[in-house]
Design a protein around this motif. Structure first.
Motif, PDB file in Angstrom:
ATOM      1  N   GLY A 187       0.667  -1.259   0.089  1.00 39.02           N
ATOM      2  CA  GLY A 187      -0.073   0.050  -0.095  1.00 39.02           C
ATOM      3  C   GLY A 187       0.975   1.326   0.093  1.00 39.02           C
ATOM      4  N   GLN A 188       2.029   1.185   0.682  1.00 39.26           N
ATOM      5  CA  GLN A 188       2.942   2.311   0.515  1.00 39.26           C
ATOM      6  C   GLN A 188       3.257   2.679  -0.837  1.00 39.26           C
ATOM      7  OE1 GLN A 188       4.299   4.247   3.302  1.00 39.26           O
ATOM      8  NE2 GLN A 188       2.426   3.105   4.192  1.00 39.26           N
ATOM      9  N   ALA A 191       0.312   4.213  -2.626  1.00 38.21           N
ATOM     10  CA  ALA A 191      -0.073   5.508  -1.950  1.00 38.21           C
ATOM     11  C   ALA A 191       0.773   6.724  -2.823  1.00 38.21           C
ATOM     12  CB  ALA A 191       0.023   5.526  -0.675  1.00 38.21           C
ATOM     13  N   GLN A 193       2.396   6.127  -5.582  1.00 33.43           N
ATOM     14  CA  GLN A 193       2.300   6.356  -7.078  1.00 33.43           C
ATOM     15  C   GLN A 193       0.931   7.013  -7.349  1.00 33.43           C
ATOM     16  OE1 GLN A 193       1.701   2.317  -8.417  1.00 33.43           O
ATOM     17  NE2 GLN A 193       4.037   1.920  -8.527  1.00 33.43           N
ATOM     18  N   ALA A 194      -0.174   6.979  -6.376  1.00 34.67           N
ATOM     19  CA  ALA A 194      -1.242   7.799  -6.411  1.00 34.67           C
ATOM     20  C   ALA A 194      -1.037   9.311  -6.497  1.00 34.67           C
ATOM     21  CB  ALA A 194      -2.211   7.215  -5.602  1.00 34.67           C
ATOM     22  N   LEU A 195      -0.036   9.752  -5.703  1.00 36.07           N
ATOM     23  CA  LEU A 195       0.382  11.265  -5.545  1.00 36.07           C
ATOM     24  C   LEU A 195       1.184  11.552  -6.849  1.00 36.07           C
ATOM     25  CD1 LEU A 195       1.096  11.094  -1.753  1.00 36.07           C
ATOM     26  CD2 LEU A 195      -0.461  12.332  -2.678  1.00 36.07           C
ATOM     27  N   GLY A 196       1.363  10.656  -7.606  1.00 36.34           N
ATOM     28  CA  GLY A 196       2.334  10.944  -8.790  1.00 36.34           C
ATOM     29  C   GLY A 196       3.713  10.769  -8.642  1.00 36.34           C
TER      30      GLY A 196
ATOM     31  N   ARG B  63      -9.381   2.130  -8.996  1.00 34.35           N
ATOM     32  CA  ARG B  63      -7.977   2.078  -9.405  1.00 34.35           C
ATOM     33  C   ARG B  63      -7.728   1.996 -10.961  1.00 34.35           C
ATOM     34  NH1 ARG B  63      -5.476  -0.594  -5.316  1.00 34.35           N
ATOM     35  NH2 ARG B  63      -4.360  -1.764  -6.891  1.00 34.35           N
ATOM     36  N   ASN B  66      -7.298   6.064 -11.791  1.00 36.07           N
ATOM     37  CA  ASN B  66      -5.863   6.683 -11.840  1.00 36.07           C
ATOM     38  C   ASN B  66      -5.023   5.647 -12.407  1.00 36.07           C
ATOM     39  OD1 ASN B  66      -5.611   5.223  -9.672  1.00 36.07           O
ATOM     40  ND2 ASN B  66      -5.056   6.895  -8.232  1.00 36.07           N
ATOM     41  N   LEU B  68      -3.963   2.761 -11.537  1.00 35.53           N
ATOM     42  CA  LEU B  68      -3.253   1.646 -10.952  1.00 35.53           C
ATOM     43  C   LEU B  68      -3.451   0.406 -11.344  1.00 35.53           C
ATOM     44  CD1 LEU B  68      -3.804   3.023  -7.071  1.00 35.53           C
ATOM     45  CD2 LEU B  68      -1.699   3.051  -8.543  1.00 35.53           C
ATOM     46  N   ARG B 104      -1.613  11.118 -12.929  1.00 29.56           N
ATOM     47  CA  ARG B 104      -1.994  10.676 -11.346  1.00 29.56           C
ATOM     48  C   ARG B 104      -1.926  12.093 -10.512  1.00 29.56           C
ATOM     49  NH1 ARG B 104       1.405   5.567 -11.526  1.00 29.56           N
ATOM     50  NH2 ARG B 104      -0.008   3.875 -12.073  1.00 29.56           N
ATOM     51  N   ALA B 105      -1.128  12.710 -10.858  1.00 32.18           N
ATOM     52  CA  ALA B 105      -0.707  13.683  -9.835  1.00 32.18           C
ATOM     53  C   ALA B 105      -1.814  14.745  -9.939  1.00 32.18           C
ATOM     54  CB  ALA B 105       0.565  14.821 -10.282  1.00 32.18           C
ATOM     55  N   MET B 109      -6.154  10.477  -4.424  1.00 33.08           N
ATOM     56  CA  MET B 109      -7.039   9.006  -3.882  1.00 33.08           C
ATOM     57  C   MET B 109      -6.658   8.842  -2.387  1.00 33.08           C
ATOM     58  SD  MET B 109      -6.821   5.398  -6.030  1.00 33.08           S
ATOM     59  CE  MET B 109      -8.025   3.966  -5.349  1.00 33.08           C
ATOM     60  N   PHE B 111      -7.399   5.744   0.592  1.00 32.26           N
ATOM     61  CA  PHE B 111      -7.496   4.539   0.554  1.00 32.26           C
ATOM     62  C   PHE B 111      -8.243   4.010   1.819  1.00 32.26           C
ATOM     63  CE2 PHE B 111      -3.733   5.474  -1.980  1.00 32.26           C
ATOM     64  CZ  PHE B 111      -3.908   4.671  -2.954  1.00 32.26           C
ATOM     65  N   ASN B 115      -2.916   4.232   4.328  1.00 32.73           N
ATOM     66  CA  ASN B 115      -1.555   4.338   3.630  1.00 32.73           C
ATOM     67  C   ASN B 115      -0.671   5.382   3.754  1.00 32.73           C
ATOM     68  OD1 ASN B 115      -2.201   1.753   2.832  1.00 32.73           O
ATOM     69  ND2 ASN B 115      -2.638   2.173   0.755  1.00 32.73           N
ATOM     70  N   ARG B 177      -3.387  15.170   2.467  1.00 38.34           N
ATOM     71  CA  ARG B 177      -2.193  14.706   1.795  1.00 38.34           C
ATOM     72  C   ARG B 177      -2.661  14.907   0.250  1.00 38.34           C
ATOM     73  NH1 ARG B 177       0.642   9.059   2.293  1.00 38.34           N
ATOM     74  NH2 ARG B 177      -1.311   8.221   1.445  1.00 38.34           N
ATOM     75  N   ALA B 178      -3.723  14.080   0.040  1.00 37.18           N
ATOM     76  CA  ALA B 178      -4.140  13.942  -1.286  1.00 37.18           C
ATOM     77  C   ALA B 178      -4.646  15.529  -2.080  1.00 37.18           C
ATOM     78  CB  ALA B 178      -5.538  13.130  -1.645  1.00 37.18           C
ATOM     79  N   MET B 181      -2.082  18.005  -3.617  1.00 34.16           N
ATOM     80  CA  MET B 181      -1.617  18.077  -4.719  1.00 34.16           C
ATOM     81  C   MET B 181      -2.579  19.097  -5.547  1.00 34.16           C
ATOM     82  SD  MET B 181       1.203  16.396  -5.155  1.00 34.16           S
ATOM     83  CE  MET B 181       1.445  16.011  -6.816  1.00 34.16           C
TER      84      MET B 181
END
Lengths: 324, 268
Positions: A187-188, A191, A193-196, B63, B66, B68, B104-105, B109, B111, B115, B177-178, B181
């Protein structure tokens, strides 16, 4: 209904009476302690009374410049070989986990080869490289070469030892680093990757720092192991600690005293490394463990005050905000 | 495999293309078909809630949005841009890692398991990506993070490590955090499912606040109440397809399909 009444009763009796009981006797423990003490006494007796230990000769050579030079070379070998091993280990571990099948197979093959052959054989191999490649050249693959050198001049005994120990260590460190990377939850990475974040950035900023906690303890182990393994370089005439004392006793035949000199120095060096490893581990346990393990001093103090039972860990709780 | 078709990106209207447009999405893991032809449109500033039994493909759909997960067939656009591919002369080209990261940026997302990065404080968690990915200055990122943590009710927790926070607080840090961005779309994957019941409310309040501010959101959730009050659209998924979609109150009070009725009778 019943709870308030019980609370009342408890309030009336005041603080509970402390238990005073006769402790259980442990005759087995005393017997074992007596046997151990007897053995220790015998050991000390023979060390002191057997003249063939020749403590005076040990004293003479303990700080002699040839022994100290050997010790210096042993430490140099350990440090350089471990540095090569760690850098190589990280590269091999990342290759091994790469999506590119060629990279991961190459890493697998490297680990297979270097872990699968004795390090002594590898040392001899590097030392005798000139038989296989009398001349070593630097240039375009299959094309012209710019630099040429005699293999015997380039690969000295010391270079062969560094290559042999370092490349071998790389294979072991690769597995240590790989285990560390795999210990970080998936998951780390997701997370990040999801932030770019890119794969390299994720590895550097998110995965490796968390993997360190798993990587550090075995790395300390490997370093201590390397300190002793470096004595194998004596076989290829590197005058590290063991070979240095071998050279001395081959002349004066004081074999045992000089081996004891070397052993004491190895013990001192490994003790220093063990202490270092303990404190590094303790440092990286911050933030993950609620309670840090006691330091040897804390432990000793506890043992001195309570002889018969190993005490529980003292509450070395961290104040909030001091974790990392 | 994805093969090029004659489909073109949706026509940008006066308000621009829809935020998310999916046409015939298919996704399978080995022989297991998880998505079996999803068509979906999410308008700008819309809050879409997705409900359905576990294994119905809700999370996988999220998923895919974005990237994933890679889709096997169909087309997916976010803000008029094909996700993960570039179409040129009737051919599809996979995007480079850098281009995928850039896509993605712009999509946040959140979770189910938060995470958060455990080796960083709440503040460090929030400023990491803006600094490293967007190249924001540390001062600017810290200022922005302060505002976001404040909005999530975590002003005094900036220096706490994730392990020192409750689940609800961790999830609110994850939302901050999400948001740091500055995404144009937020995806929530069962954001309250791992929380103790008494902590759910705080997280939902932050999400409600976000919806009011006009963020486009897709929320996979089991919180029917939240879907009814905050959602603009409610989608019910089952076995990899969208069974029913519509205004939340209508779908909830007057479901048209037997499968929706069966599911709602179990959760309501």
């Amino acid at each position: 209904m019943t709870t308030p009444r019980m609370a009342e009763t408890a309030g009336r009796t005041g603080p509970p009476e402390e238990i005073k009981a006769v402790p259980v006797r442990h005759p087995g423990r005393w017997l074992a302690a007596a046997v151990v003490l007897l053995l220790v006494a015998m050991l000390v007796h023979t060390l002191v009374t057997n003249p063939r230990f020749q403590w005076d000769i040990i004293g003479t050579y303990f700080l002699s410049s040839r022994v100290l030079d050997g010790l210096e070379l042993t430490i140099l070998l350990t440090v350089v070989a471990m540095a090569i091993g760690i850098v190589l280990g990280v590269i091999l571990a990342v290759m091994r986990l790469s999506a590119n099948p060629l990279l991961s197979s190459a890493s697998w093959a490297y680990i297979w080869l270097f872990r699968g052959t004795p390090v002594l054989v590898q040392l001899l191999f590097w030392f005798n490289l000139a038989f296989l490649y009398p001349r070593i050249s630097l240039g375009v693959p299959f094309g012209p070469s710019f630099l040429q050198a005699n293999a015997n001049d380039l690969i000295t005994a010391l270079a062969a030892a560094i290559l042999g120990l370092g490349l071998n260590e790389g294979a072991y460190m690769a597995e240590v680093v790989r285990a560390g990377i795999l210990s970080v939850e998936h998951g780390q990475a997701e997370a990040a990757q999801a932030l770019g974040m890119s794969r390299t950035l994720t590895l550097r900023r998110i995965i490796l720092p968390q993997a360190m906690r798993v990587i550090i303890p075995p790395t300390g182990n490997e370093t201590i192991s390397m300190l002793k393994t470096s004595s194998l370089a004596s076989v290829i005439t590197v005058t590290e600690l063991l070979y240095a004392v071998q050279l001395i006793y081959s002349v004066n035949f004081q074999t045992i005293p000089l081996l004891i000199v070397a052993s004491i120095w190895y013990l001192i060096a490994t003790s220093v490394l063990t202490a270092g490893q303990f404190y590094i581990e303790r440092y990286y346990a911050r933030g993950s463990a609620r309670q840090l393990p006691p330091t040897p001093w804390q432990r000793l103090r506890r043992y001195l005050f309570t002889f018969h039972a190993p005490p529980p860990a003292p509450p070395a709780q961290l104040p909030p905000g001091e974790r990392r | 495999m994805i093969t090029p078709t004659g489909t073109t990106p949706p026509d940008p209207g006066a308000s621009g293309p829809p935020m998310v447009l999916a046409e015939g999405l298919h996704k399978s893991f080995g022989r297991l078909q998880v998505l079996r032809g999803i068509d979906l449109e999410v308008a700008r500033q819309e809050v879409m809630c997705i409900i359905g039994a576990s294994g119905s493909g809700k999370s996988t759909l999220l998923r895919c949005i974005n990237h994933l997960e890679k889709i096997n067939a169909g087309r997916l656009w976010v803000d008029g841009e094909l996700v993960g591919y570039r179409q040129q002369g009737g051919k599809l080209y996979e995007l480079r890692e850098r281009e995928i990261c850039a896509q993605r940026a712009e999509i946040g997302m959140v979770f189910q398991q938060f995470n958060l990065f455990p080796h960083m404080t709440a503040l460090e968690n929030v400023i990491e990506a803006p600094i490293r990915v967007k190249g924001m200055s540390k001062a600017r990122a810290t200022e922005l993070a302060g505002q976001l943590l404040d909005r999530a009710g975590l002003k005094d927790k900036a220096d706490a490590y994730p392990k020192q926070l409750s689940g609800g607080q961790q999830q609110r840090v994850a939302i901050a955090r999400a948001l740091a961005m500055q995404p144009k779309l937020m995806l929530f994957d069962e954001p309250t499912s791992a929380l103790d019941p008494e902590l759910v409310g705080d997280v939902l309040a932050v999400m409600r606040d976000l919806a009011t501010s006009g963020m486009t959101m897709i929320v996979v959730t089991h919180e029917i109440g939240f879907a009814r009050e905050v959602g603009d659209t409610l989608v019910f998924m089952d076995e990899g397809v969208v069974v029913e979609a519509g205004r939340p109150r209508e779908v909830l009070s007057n479901p048209r399909h037997a499968r929706t009725r069966a599911f709602l009778s179990k959760v309501l």
